[in-house]
Design a protein around this motif. Sequence first.
Motif: not given
Length: 517
Positions: A22-31, A135-144, A176-180
């Motif tokens: 999830v995410g690119g290196e240096g980005e929030p949530g990168f693993r 919520i999808s796994k992809e979105k969940f992981l990004a926000y988590f 909910f904020a990010a998904e507007q």
Amino acid sequence: MEPIQVLETQTLTQLNMAKDVVGGEGEPGFRKPSSVSAYDEAMDALSSLITKKNRADKIVVDHRYELMFEYVKILELEEPISQMKIIHVAGTKGKGSTCVFTEAILRNCGFRTGLFTSPHLIDVRERFRLDGEDISKEKFLAYFWWCWDRLKKKCGDDIPMPTLFRFLALLAFKIFAAEQVDVAVMEVGLGGKTDATNVVQTPIVCGITPLGYDHTEVLGNTLGEIAGEKAGIFKKGVPAFTVSQPEEAMQVLKQKASQLDVNLEVANMLDSKLLNGLHLGLAGDHQYINAGLAIMLSSTWLQRTRHLELETSSLPERFIKGLTSANLQGRAQIIPDKVSEGDLVFYLDGAHSPESMEVCANWFSIAIGDDNSKKDSAQILLFNCMSVRDPQLLFPRLVDTCGGHGVKFKKAIFVPNMSVYNKVGSSSSSLPQTDLKEVDNSWQLTLGRVWENIICCGESESETGSCESKNSMVFSSLPLAIKWLRDTAKQNKSVRLQVLVTGSLHLVGDVMKLVNK
């Protein structure tokens, strides 16, 4: 660019990455890739926030409620939460159902919806619904990971990491904020006044569902004390609705409302005739109380957000569609067992209080009467509850209510839950393998004895690995109990087994996972 939009752009970038990264290196949530999937890694991280050793332990209350506002600052959620158009719901019974009805109504009115409920039965993503879907796994992981990394960086000795539910509530606000979303429907976890969801300062409308005795070790031993805790979600000048309540509770709700200049109204039970011959999406007569409250919450939200006025003489078509299509797992749910080819049917309801046990018994009795099978039937109870519950209060409500409908259980089966309390599982993870030699069945044996005393029959020991008597059995694991039920169904093809699973939402979730496997 507004802060929410920036975070949304980052998240969309993350969601385009590889499945387990999830995410690119240096980005929030990168693993970085590892042998453990990103989702399992997230579940392990969540599990580290659990404060109770097991379900029977007393609830650990973190009295430093002000920490929630510190977490909100760390995650830069102050402005997004203040701008969110929130419906906030507390109560003892039916708050999840009320929230589900409310979300379904507003979604069918054309709005983008967010729904936060608890607990989850199989996968933690059930707690976060966007437009009616988990919520999808992809979105969940990004926000988590976005939330997790910021909290880990800022938290320490003075500000510890939030407990599990607090983190999940914060995650819901972030999602909910990010998904507007146009509307966020938030269910209180426990109580109200110091619940994690109560960082909401400007909801559009609040609701209080039926009140009763539950979590008295935290909320108080009287209905007045409990009502005072639930009324903690009231905000100055924000309209609120409740349903018919016991006088002691209603007096406190009115008093709290008056102090905050809250216009508190009582919502009427929905008249089934207004559904034009259709049925509510959630089964049970009690759901008409929850539906009536949901209608008032939805219509008030629409009015206060300047969308439309609700006609009092009839329900709008979109309201009817929402109410009749609403769904919530584990509440008055019927699942035929495919392995038994229709000879075994599970009736699932997570009732765990005396009042809800009576409601559950009513629903079950009516539901089995609607069974179209031409076979003879036998009713069996599959039960577990936390040891802090009192079976002397639960069983009589169940037995007497069912008996009033002419329903008598042929056998009661008591089992321990399979899901592990100190581990947040997922739909992809298997239930833990249990060493039967290490299982402590003492509580289940106690439940069996209480049941036998109520049914007025003695108990005897058997050599088959179960404690068996005329009216009850105790199994060391749920799979053994399911196997016994399936074997019994196969051996008695002329009889349809109707199994009521109740006492614990965790047990309901375990049964769903096994039966649907």
